[in-house]
Design a protein around this motif. Structure first.
Motif, PDB file in Angstrom:
ATOM      1  N   TYR A 105       0.814  -1.211   0.000  1.00  0.00           N
ATOM      2  CA  TYR A 105       0.000   0.000   0.000  1.00  0.00           C
ATOM      3  C   TYR A 105       0.852   1.267   0.000  1.00  0.00           C
ATOM      4  O   TYR A 105       0.333   2.361   0.196  1.00  0.00           O
ATOM      5  CB  TYR A 105      -0.941   0.006   1.197  1.00  0.00           C
ATOM      6  CG  TYR A 105      -2.051  -1.010   1.078  1.00  0.00           C
ATOM      7  CD1 TYR A 105      -3.169  -0.751   0.282  1.00  0.00           C
ATOM      8  CD2 TYR A 105      -1.963  -2.236   1.715  1.00  0.00           C
ATOM      9  CE1 TYR A 105      -4.179  -1.694   0.146  1.00  0.00           C
ATOM     10  CE2 TYR A 105      -2.974  -3.182   1.586  1.00  0.00           C
ATOM     11  CZ  TYR A 105      -4.082  -2.905   0.796  1.00  0.00           C
ATOM     12  OH  TYR A 105      -5.073  -3.847   0.658  1.00  0.00           O
ATOM     13  N   GLY A 106       2.156   1.110  -0.197  1.00  0.00           N
ATOM     14  CA  GLY A 106       3.044   2.265  -0.259  1.00  0.00           C
ATOM     15  C   GLY A 106       3.785   2.549   1.023  1.00  0.00           C
ATOM     16  O   GLY A 106       4.704   3.373   1.045  1.00  0.00           O
ATOM     17  N   THR A 107       3.384   1.922   2.109  1.00  0.00           N
ATOM     18  CA  THR A 107       4.047   2.150   3.390  1.00  0.00           C
ATOM     19  C   THR A 107       5.470   1.597   3.360  1.00  0.00           C
ATOM     20  O   THR A 107       5.701   0.495   2.854  1.00  0.00           O
ATOM     21  CB  THR A 107       3.266   1.476   4.523  1.00  0.00           C
ATOM     22  OG1 THR A 107       1.899   1.887   4.455  1.00  0.00           O
ATOM     23  CG2 THR A 107       3.838   1.847   5.875  1.00  0.00           C
ATOM     24  N   GLN A 151       4.226   6.878   5.010  1.00  0.00           N
ATOM     25  CA  GLN A 151       2.988   6.467   4.346  1.00  0.00           C
ATOM     26  C   GLN A 151       2.578   7.523   3.320  1.00  0.00           C
ATOM     27  O   GLN A 151       2.253   8.653   3.685  1.00  0.00           O
ATOM     28  CB  GLN A 151       1.851   6.283   5.356  1.00  0.00           C
ATOM     29  CG  GLN A 151       0.478   6.017   4.728  1.00  0.00           C
ATOM     30  CD  GLN A 151       0.474   4.770   3.867  1.00  0.00           C
ATOM     31  OE1 GLN A 151       0.898   3.713   4.309  1.00  0.00           O
ATOM     32  NE2 GLN A 151       0.002   4.886   2.639  1.00  0.00           N
ATOM     33  N   PRO A 152       2.629   7.187   2.002  1.00  0.00           N
ATOM     34  CA  PRO A 152       2.134   8.144   0.999  1.00  0.00           C
ATOM     35  C   PRO A 152       0.641   8.384   1.176  1.00  0.00           C
ATOM     36  O   PRO A 152      -0.134   7.443   1.405  1.00  0.00           O
ATOM     37  CB  PRO A 152       2.436   7.447  -0.327  1.00  0.00           C
ATOM     38  CG  PRO A 152       3.469   6.412  -0.013  1.00  0.00           C
ATOM     39  CD  PRO A 152       3.193   5.973   1.381  1.00  0.00           C
ATOM     40  N   LEU A 153       0.258   9.651   1.088  1.00  0.00           N
ATOM     41  CA  LEU A 153      -1.155  10.010   1.199  1.00  0.00           C
ATOM     42  C   LEU A 153      -1.806  10.240  -0.157  1.00  0.00           C
ATOM     43  O   LEU A 153      -3.019  10.063  -0.297  1.00  0.00           O
ATOM     44  CB  LEU A 153      -1.304  11.265   2.061  1.00  0.00           C
ATOM     45  CG  LEU A 153      -0.764  11.149   3.492  1.00  0.00           C
ATOM     46  CD1 LEU A 153      -0.946  12.463   4.241  1.00  0.00           C
ATOM     47  CD2 LEU A 153      -1.442  10.009   4.246  1.00  0.00           C
ATOM     48  N   ARG A 157      -0.006   5.761  -3.240  1.00  0.00           N
ATOM     49  CA  ARG A 157      -0.769   5.228  -2.112  1.00  0.00           C
ATOM     50  C   ARG A 157      -1.530   3.960  -2.481  1.00  0.00           C
ATOM     51  O   ARG A 157      -1.708   3.064  -1.658  1.00  0.00           O
ATOM     52  CB  ARG A 157      -1.760   6.292  -1.619  1.00  0.00           C
ATOM     53  CG  ARG A 157      -2.654   5.845  -0.463  1.00  0.00           C
ATOM     54  CD  ARG A 157      -3.552   6.980  -0.018  1.00  0.00           C
ATOM     55  NE  ARG A 157      -4.384   7.441  -1.122  1.00  0.00           N
ATOM     56  CZ  ARG A 157      -5.588   6.929  -1.408  1.00  0.00           C
ATOM     57  NH1 ARG A 157      -6.059   5.912  -0.709  1.00  0.00           N
ATOM     58  NH2 ARG A 157      -6.294   7.410  -2.408  1.00  0.00           N
ATOM     59  N   ASP A 158      -1.946   3.832  -3.728  1.00  0.00           N
ATOM     60  CA  ASP A 158      -2.817   2.725  -4.133  1.00  0.00           C
ATOM     61  C   ASP A 158      -2.023   1.426  -4.250  1.00  0.00           C
ATOM     62  O   ASP A 158      -0.865   1.433  -4.673  1.00  0.00           O
ATOM     63  CB  ASP A 158      -3.482   3.062  -5.474  1.00  0.00           C
ATOM     64  CG  ASP A 158      -4.472   1.989  -5.887  1.00  0.00           C
ATOM     65  OD1 ASP A 158      -5.400   1.703  -5.127  1.00  0.00           O
ATOM     66  OD2 ASP A 158      -4.274   1.416  -6.977  1.00  0.00           O
ATOM     67  N   ASP A 334       3.483  12.862   1.883  1.00  0.00           N
ATOM     68  CA  ASP A 334       3.751  11.704   2.722  1.00  0.00           C
ATOM     69  C   ASP A 334       3.590  12.069   4.186  1.00  0.00           C
ATOM     70  O   ASP A 334       3.841  13.217   4.592  1.00  0.00           O
ATOM     71  CB  ASP A 334       5.178  11.185   2.508  1.00  0.00           C
ATOM     72  CG  ASP A 334       5.379  10.625   1.104  1.00  0.00           C
ATOM     73  OD1 ASP A 334       4.369  10.371   0.424  1.00  0.00           O
ATOM     74  OD2 ASP A 334       6.543  10.465   0.693  1.00  0.00           O
TER      75      ASP A 334
END
Length: 357
Positions: A105-107, A151-153, A157-158, A334
């Protein structure tokens, strides 16, 4: 054309121009040799291997990854001052290690340790007191440990966007394999076409050779009747014309054999004697295969045609690439959280035990 001239010509044609095949040619031998010696097949095999390695590299990003770095630096700097006129020397040794984890999820989660050791040599001069010496500072140890989560916001993010590189790499493996299969199918078709053309030319040569022999036998009988007065002298010219036509057809057939053999050599990537490698195949097709209907042909193409499968994979890869384009257009924002411990001391144990702010 006289028989002696024909014998010399056939003998020249039968001379091996290169290495003769150890075994008679058959379709499986032709296909195997063509595939093994075709440079395009070797290139496509390397392309498949390269795609597989790229896909493996993309998959290796997800597990825990360890990164490490180290360095040595020696610095000399002239100094002019009241008490430090001379050259300052600084030696720094550094090392770092990081444990990194990327989630779908990008984290990203990382734990990093930095360690460095610094020793400085600083001149110390007081002329009025007759002091001229070099003072050593250190070794000083700097240690830090940092735990950080990102964490990308928006961008990245997807889950689909983060799995895109691995998915595209897997698609490229499928595309490379299909391209190799497509080239193999075309090569097999070309090899079989060349083989059966060569077989047809050889069979035609055999038939024309036998036809010439029969023509000569009949011509000898006809000439005997002419000599006996049973046929007119005009028949002698007709006999000569028949023999000449049969000999011309034989020469044309021999040329067709050489032409077909040369084509087959090119497909197979090797050289063999057009005549000495010849042996009639055990099974020769005598009728054309039944032609299927349009619907059956389309359905079979969907199921087995590498061309259709290749186009479908390329369409899928293009659609996935559009997902990346959409993700790259978004702004980058982020959320970052980190916890760090920093220490500085003349002893490595003390530097690691200190808690900084």
């Amino acid at each position: 054309m006289s028989r002696s001239y024909l014998a010399v010509l056939v003998g020249l044609l039968c001379l091996p121009t290169a290495v003769v095949s150890a075994e008679p040619l058959d379709p499986s031998t032709v296909i195997r040799t063509a595939v093994e010696k075709n440079p395009q097949m070797a290139e496509l095999a390397l392309s498949v291997r390269e795609s597989e390695l790229d896909a493996a590299a993309q998959r290796s990003v997800r597990p825990w990854t360890v990164r490490s770095d180290g360095g040595f630096q020696f610095d000399e700097q002239p100094s002019v001052g009241v008490i430090d006129t001379g050259v300052r020397q600084t030696t720094t040794i550094r090392a770092s290690a990081e444990l990194l984890k990327q989630f779908v999820y990008g984290t990203s989660l990382s734990f990093r340790i930095d360690l460095s050791r610094t020793v400085s040599q600083i001149p110390f001069n007081v002329p009025d007191l007759n002091i001229e010496e070099t003072r050593k500072i250190g070794p000083n140890w700097f240690a830090s440990a940092r735990l950080q989560a990102t964490q990308p916001l928006l961008k990245g993010r997807d889950r689909r966007a983060n799995e895109l590189s691995e998915t595209l790499a897997n698609k490229q493996v499928d595309i490379a394999r299909l391209q190799r299969e497509q080239a193999a199918n075309a090569l097999v078709a070309e090899a079989l076409e060349g083989y059966w053309r060569w077989v047809a030319a050889q069979l035609d040569l055999t038939a024309r050779t036998q036809s010439l022999e029969r023509t000569r036998v009949l011509s000898d009988a006809t000439i005997a009747q002419i000599e006996a007065g049973q046929l007119a002298e005009l028949e002698r010219d007709i006999v000569a014309q028949r023999i000449a036509a049969a000999e011309q057809g034989l020469v044309a057939s021999e040329a067709a054999v050489l032409d077909a053999a040369e084509t087959l050599r090119g497909v197979m990537g090797e050289r063999f004697s057009a005549v000495e490698a010849w042996q009639a195949p055990a099974v020769i097709p005598t009728s054309a295969a039944e032609v299927p209907g349009v619907e059956e042909t389309l359905e079979a193409a969907k199921q087995s045609s590498p061309e259709v499968a290749l186009l479908l994979q390329q369409i899928a890869a293009t659609k996935l690439a559009s997902v990346r384009s959409q993700d790259l257009r978004g702004p980058h924002l982020d959320a970052v959280a980190s916890l760090a411990q920093v220490g500085l001391s003349e002893e490595i144990g003390a530097s690691l035990g200190q808690r900084g702010t």
